[in-house]
Write a protein that holds these residues in place. Structure first.
Motif, PDB file in Angstrom:
ATOM      1  N   SER A 182      18.225  13.329  31.169  1.00  0.00           N
ATOM      2  CA  SER A 182      19.095  14.283  31.874  1.00  0.00           C
ATOM      3  C   SER A 182      19.179  15.614  31.128  1.00  0.00           C
ATOM      4  O   SER A 182      19.526  16.632  31.711  1.00  0.00           O
ATOM      5  N   LEU A 183      18.867  15.593  29.843  1.00  0.00           N
ATOM      6  CA  LEU A 183      18.987  16.815  29.034  1.00  0.00           C
ATOM      7  C   LEU A 183      17.886  17.825  29.334  1.00  0.00           C
ATOM      8  O   LEU A 183      18.057  19.019  29.127  1.00  0.00           O
ATOM      9  N   TRP A 184      16.747  17.341  29.791  1.00  0.00           N
ATOM     10  CA  TRP A 184      15.658  18.292  30.082  1.00  0.00           C
ATOM     11  C   TRP A 184      15.250  18.302  31.555  1.00  0.00           C
ATOM     12  O   TRP A 184      14.408  19.073  31.947  1.00  0.00           O
ATOM     13  N   GLN A 185      15.896  17.434  32.368  1.00  0.00           N
ATOM     14  CA  GLN A 185      15.597  17.474  33.797  1.00  0.00           C
ATOM     15  C   GLN A 185      16.670  18.287  34.497  1.00  0.00           C
ATOM     16  O   GLN A 185      17.859  18.058  34.272  1.00  0.00           O
ATOM     17  N   SER A 186      16.238  19.233  35.326  1.00  0.00           N
ATOM     18  CA  SER A 186      17.243  20.038  36.015  1.00  0.00           C
ATOM     19  C   SER A 186      17.823  19.259  37.187  1.00  0.00           C
ATOM     20  O   SER A 186      17.109  18.554  37.889  1.00  0.00           O
ATOM     21  N   GLY A 187      19.132  19.378  37.375  1.00  0.00           N
ATOM     22  CA  GLY A 187      19.813  18.766  38.511  1.00  0.00           C
ATOM     23  C   GLY A 187      19.819  17.259  38.497  1.00  0.00           C
ATOM     24  O   GLY A 187      19.853  16.635  39.536  1.00  0.00           O
ATOM     25  N   SER A 188      19.769  16.652  37.312  1.00  0.00           N
ATOM     26  CA  SER A 188      19.716  15.186  37.255  1.00  0.00           C
ATOM     27  C   SER A 188      21.017  14.593  36.752  1.00  0.00           C
ATOM     28  O   SER A 188      21.101  13.443  36.424  1.00  0.00           O
ATOM     29  N   MET A 189      22.078  15.397  36.686  1.00  0.00           N
ATOM     30  CA  MET A 189      23.298  14.896  36.064  1.00  0.00           C
ATOM     31  C   MET A 189      24.402  14.576  37.064  1.00  0.00           C
ATOM     32  O   MET A 189      25.554  14.441  36.699  1.00  0.00           O
ATOM     33  N   GLU A 190      24.038  14.410  38.304  1.00  0.00           N
ATOM     34  CA  GLU A 190      25.077  14.097  39.278  1.00  0.00           C
ATOM     35  C   GLU A 190      25.122  12.594  39.576  1.00  0.00           C
ATOM     36  O   GLU A 190      26.174  12.031  39.777  1.00  0.00           O
ATOM     37  N   SER A 191      23.957  11.955  39.573  1.00  0.00           N
ATOM     38  CA  SER A 191      23.956  10.523  39.869  1.00  0.00           C
ATOM     39  C   SER A 191      24.250   9.748  38.594  1.00  0.00           C
ATOM     40  O   SER A 191      24.310  10.305  37.518  1.00  0.00           O
ATOM     41  N   GLY A 232      29.702   9.982  35.107  1.00  0.00           N
ATOM     42  CA  GLY A 232      28.488   9.180  35.276  1.00  0.00           C
ATOM     43  C   GLY A 232      28.360   8.043  34.265  1.00  0.00           C
ATOM     44  O   GLY A 232      27.389   7.298  34.311  1.00  0.00           O
ATOM     45  N   LEU A 282      24.645  11.865  22.851  1.00  0.00           N
ATOM     46  CA  LEU A 282      24.150  12.102  24.211  1.00  0.00           C
ATOM     47  C   LEU A 282      25.270  12.638  25.106  1.00  0.00           C
ATOM     48  O   LEU A 282      25.062  13.590  25.863  1.00  0.00           O
ATOM     49  N   LEU A 336      25.895  16.294  24.269  1.00  0.00           N
ATOM     50  CA  LEU A 336      24.799  17.163  24.718  1.00  0.00           C
ATOM     51  C   LEU A 336      24.826  17.319  26.240  1.00  0.00           C
ATOM     52  O   LEU A 336      24.586  18.408  26.766  1.00  0.00           O
ATOM     53  N   GLN A 337      25.139  16.217  26.945  1.00  0.00           N
ATOM     54  CA  GLN A 337      25.244  16.305  28.408  1.00  0.00           C
ATOM     55  C   GLN A 337      26.402  17.226  28.807  1.00  0.00           C
ATOM     56  O   GLN A 337      26.300  18.001  29.753  1.00  0.00           O
ATOM     57  N   LYS A 385      25.372  20.722  28.412  1.00  0.00           N
ATOM     58  CA  LYS A 385      24.455  21.117  29.488  1.00  0.00           C
ATOM     59  C   LYS A 385      25.238  21.442  30.768  1.00  0.00           C
ATOM     60  O   LYS A 385      24.900  22.390  31.478  1.00  0.00           O
ATOM     61  N   ARG A 386      26.285  20.652  31.014  1.00  0.00           N
ATOM     62  CA  ARG A 386      27.122  20.943  32.193  1.00  0.00           C
ATOM     63  C   ARG A 386      27.818  22.296  32.037  1.00  0.00           C
ATOM     64  O   ARG A 386      27.967  23.044  32.993  1.00  0.00           O
ATOM     65  N   LYS A 435      25.320  24.939  32.749  1.00  0.00           N
ATOM     66  CA  LYS A 435      25.021  24.980  34.178  1.00  0.00           C
ATOM     67  C   LYS A 435      26.107  25.735  34.951  1.00  0.00           C
ATOM     68  O   LYS A 435      25.844  26.358  35.962  1.00  0.00           O
TER      69      LYS A 435
END
Lengths: 141, 191
Positions: A127-136, B21, B166, B169-170, B173-174, B177
């Motif tokens: 999820s850290l390097w994939q764009s838009g992958s943090m919603e699911s 999540g 993790l 870091l997530q 990233k949010r 974004k």
């Protein structure tokens, strides 16, 4: 209640099964470290075991945690190296030859088995390097 | 001065302690205390070995490998750096324990900097320990029991510590974004 207990039991047993696979590779790594002394391997084969053993143990131990389960795959190159190194390093002892060949094969097979994940990590490290992958909330260790 | 807009508090499960999540909180004490205990045990072992390397104690405990510990602890590898390698390990464990203790059960979000320092301290320490384990038999044909114990501890700490890293870091990233200041969020000033 009974259903919850059954589910909990299945979950736990699958966790334990996943952990057993990591422990198998830890034992193989330990064997790579102690076998040169027990079976009188030559210097080259012994050093190969002394180098690969701790690496296999480390990756397998780190992969016990669900969050870092993917680290088990880092054992692929080590296993592959053990499969080909008897020829590359020109082992003179049959003992060491077969031991490292067998160890490499088992390491590759066992590290291929991921085991069930029970924790969610919001798509994990990818999820850290994939764009838009943090919603699911799929779990990828 | 706050660059960009502020990142609002995330309304997540369990009163905001569980990252979005996720189904558990990686910063809760039951997750961190085992790592802190391991770090303290590692500090005691490495501290004891460094006392020998500083020549403050005359002997070192070695139950299995005869003169192995003496050979390893006096080897040229142990003297590469300005301070003995065991002392460096003890400092590393102290940093692990210290950064493991700081912060509450929402520190993955409230103090990302300490979680990242924690993760960076735990990871490399483990890999250096593995390197030293490899060098023992290959270069010196000797083993050191307490050095091996220290290496096992440092490897055991890596997996359990990485989930919190993790989560932080997530979170950053949010923040990125949402076009809020990652720098402020890193220091825990964006919430």
């Amino acid at each position: 209640m009974l259903q919850y207990g059954w589910h909990f039991g299945v979950k736990q047993s699958k966790n334990i099964a996943a952990m057993i696979f990591r422990f198998i590779n830890i034992v193989i790594g330990l064997w790579l470290m102690i076998s040169p002394a027990l079976l009188n391997f030559g210097k080259v084969a012994a050093d190969n075991g002394y180098i690969t053993g701790p690496i296999v143990i480390s990756f397998s131990t780190i992969a016990i945690s669900e969050c870092t389960r993917g680290v088990r795959l880092w054992n692929y190159p080590v296993g592959l190296w053990l499969l080909i190194s008897p020829w590359i390093l020109n082992y003179t002892e049959t003992n060491a030859f077969w031991h490292h060949l067998g160890a490499g094969l088992v390491i590759i097979v066992v590290c291929s088995i991921k085991g069930r994940l029970t924790k969610n990590f919001e798509n994990g490290w990818s999820s850290l390097w994939q764009s838009g992958s943090m919603e699911s909330s799929n779990n990828r260790g | 001065m706050v660059r960009g807009k502020r990142f609002e508090v995330e309304h997540t499960a369990d009163n905001g302690t569980i990252p979005p999540g996720w189904n558990y909180n990686p910063s809760k004490w039951s997750q961190r205390i085992p790592i802190i205990i391991l770090a303290v045990v590692g500090f005691v072992i490495a501290g004891y070995l460094s006392l020998y390397q500083f020549e403050l104690i005359p002997e070192v405990y070695e139950p299995f490998f005869g003169n192995g510990s003496v050979e390893i602890l006096n080897s040229r590898i142990s003297e590469i750096l300005p301070i003995p390698d065991a002392a460096l390990g003890a400092i590393g464990y102290l940093v692990d324990a210290g950064t493991g203790v700081v912060g509450g059960k929402r520190r993955w979000q409230e103090k990302p900097w300490i979680v990242i320092v924690f993760g960076l301290a735990v990871g490399p320490l483990g890999f250096i320990s593995v390197l030293l384990v490899i060098l023992q038999p290959v270069l010196f044909s000797a083993w050191c029991t307490l050095c091996l114990a220290s290496a096992v501890i440092s490897i055991l700490m890596i997996g359990p510590a990485m989930d919190e890293l993790l989560a932080s870091l997530q979170y950053l990233k949010r923040v990125k974004k949402s076009n809020a200041s990652v720098w402020m969020a890193f220091w825990g000033k964006a919430i």
